[in-house]
Write an enzyme that holds these catalytic residues in place. Structure first.
Site, short mmCIF file in Angstrom:
data_model
loop_
_atom_site.label_atom_id
_atom_site.label_comp_id
_atom_site.label_asym_id
_atom_site.label_seq_id
_atom_site.Cartn_x
_atom_site.Cartn_y
_atom_site.Cartn_z
N HIS A 67 0.84 -1.20 0.00
CA HIS A 67 0.00 0.00 0.00
C HIS A 67 0.87 1.25 0.00
O HIS A 67 0.67 2.17 -0.82
CB HIS A 67 -0.89 -0.04 1.25
N GLU A 68 1.86 1.30 0.89
CA GLU A 68 2.71 2.48 0.99
C GLU A 68 3.68 2.60 -0.18
O GLU A 68 3.96 3.70 -0.64
CB GLU A 68 3.48 2.46 2.32
N HIS A 71 2.02 4.34 -3.02
CA HIS A 71 2.02 5.79 -2.86
C HIS A 71 3.36 6.38 -3.31
O HIS A 71 3.40 7.39 -4.03
CB HIS A 71 1.79 6.17 -1.39
#
Length: 379
Positions: A67-68, A71
């Protein structure tokens, strides 16, 4: 949030883990191994439950990392630098350098994280349905079902329109696009985060008093974190508005007093602290910064050891210094400065020290920025 230890690099971005991750990892592992899996699939061995809980917890945190990383990758593609990724108590954070330049970039950077979590949840959901259709109803099915559910829940929670969640970034992008005012959009998202935090605290306390136990307190703790983070984002947004367009070279203290790392703490106190009234002293070698000593660091040295303790031994090391260039936007420096325990940045040009930025320099710049806004708007 500072990392306690590093895991290497992914897509060129340093990845670290804060010690608080160990707490939530242990709680998830224990909750699955000792409660959820034994209650849902009785009759297995303790070793099987422990292994299943461990595997599910590890895969869950790998999903958080994905998820990170998403980003960070999208941020880099949209022209932003990424200082690093840190996993911690409340999930993870990708530390970006600067802000998105357009609402569209903000939308892409914020939206990709929940999208990745949604894809991960769907992936494990398909596996769980396939296992169920094949007649598999053991721990493996339980692991897949839990991973599907927790990742879908993570995606849904993150798109709630409240800062600092990804949904808050999406809300900010929408308001920014509609109004053309980034500061106003940031304030709207931050206040939405404050409201969500209050709701979660109230809900968590109600659940705790109703017998939900630790789950209710955890919900309240998340709400408390959201309120603090949202309030900080609003302050940073207003400060960023006052400082937008200001460069580091315009606010720095040029050519600061420097010293050698071989100088003793006693010499610093006697010859620098009181003579120049400096509370921070850069250490240099041939004009290049190699450390930084502050009054707070000196205070930790016992008075009877100051004459034998060198500044080098108590200074912020070169690898931990916050460095900036004179042409850098001050708003890009602020996030890095807030993560620095010493609260100061050293300004370098061609590798040589040319200035220092302290909290008082920032405060004066903010006051000038607010005054400029009042003059411009006629208030």
């Amino acid at each position: 949030m500072r990392a306690s230890f590093g895991l290497g690099r992914i897509a060129g971005v340093p990845v670290g883990v804060n010690w608080s991750v160990l707490v939530i990892f242990a709680l998830i592992w224990w909750g699955l191994s000792a409660n959820l899996f034994p209650a849902s699939y009785p009759g297995r061995s303790v070793v099987a439950y422990v292994f299943a809980g461990l595997a599910a917890a590890v895969v869950f945190f790998l999903g958080l990392l994905a998820h990170e990383v998403s980003h960070a990758v999208v941020a880099k593609r949209n022209g932003l630098g990424v200082q690093g990724i840190t996993l911690w108590l409340f999930g993870g954070v990708a530390e970006l350098r600067g802000e998105a330049r357009t609402p569209g970039a903000e939308l892409r950077i914020a939206g990709v994280g929940p999208l990745v979590s949604l894809i991960i949840g769907a992936f494990f959901g398909v596996i769980a349905m396939a296992l169920g259709a094949a007649g598999v109803h053991g721990l493996l099915l339980g692991m897949m079902a839990w991973l599907a559910g927790i990742n879908l829940l993570l995606a849904l929670f993150n798109i709630l329109p409240a800062a600092p969640l990804d949904g808050g970034r999406l809300l900010r992008a929408a308001v920014w696009k509609a109004t053309g005012d980034r500061t106003r959009a940031s304030v709207v998202a931050a206040r939405a985060g404050w409201v969500l935090g209050v709701v979660l605290i109230g809900l968590g306390l109600w659940r705790f008093l109703s017998g939900a136990g630790f789950g209710g307190l955890w919900l309240a703790l998340i709400g408390w974190f959201l309120i603090g983070a949202a309030s900080m984002e609003e302050r940073q947004a207003r400060m960023g508005s006052a400082l937008r367009g200001v460069r580091v070279g315009e606010v720095m203290t040029p050519q600061p007093q420097t010293a050698s790392g071989e100088l003793t703490v006693a010499d610093f106190v006697d010859n620098y602290l009181f003579a120049y009234r400096h509370t921070a002293l850069p250490l240099t070698e041939d004009g290049r910064p190699v450390g930084l000593v502050t009054l707070d660091r000196v205070r930790d040295v016992p008075s009877d050891q100051r004459s034998s303790t060198t500044l080098e031994s108590v200074a912020c090391r070169a690898g931990d210094l916050v460095l900036a260039s004179p042409d850098e936007q001050l708003t890009d420096l602020l996030p890095r400065l807030s993560e620095c325990a010493d609260g100061r940045a050293l300004v370098v040009a061609d590798g040589n020290l040319v200035g220092i930025v302290s909290p008082s320099d920032i405060s004066r710049a903010v006051q000038r920025g607010h005054l400029r806004e009042q003059v411009t708007t006629g208030h």
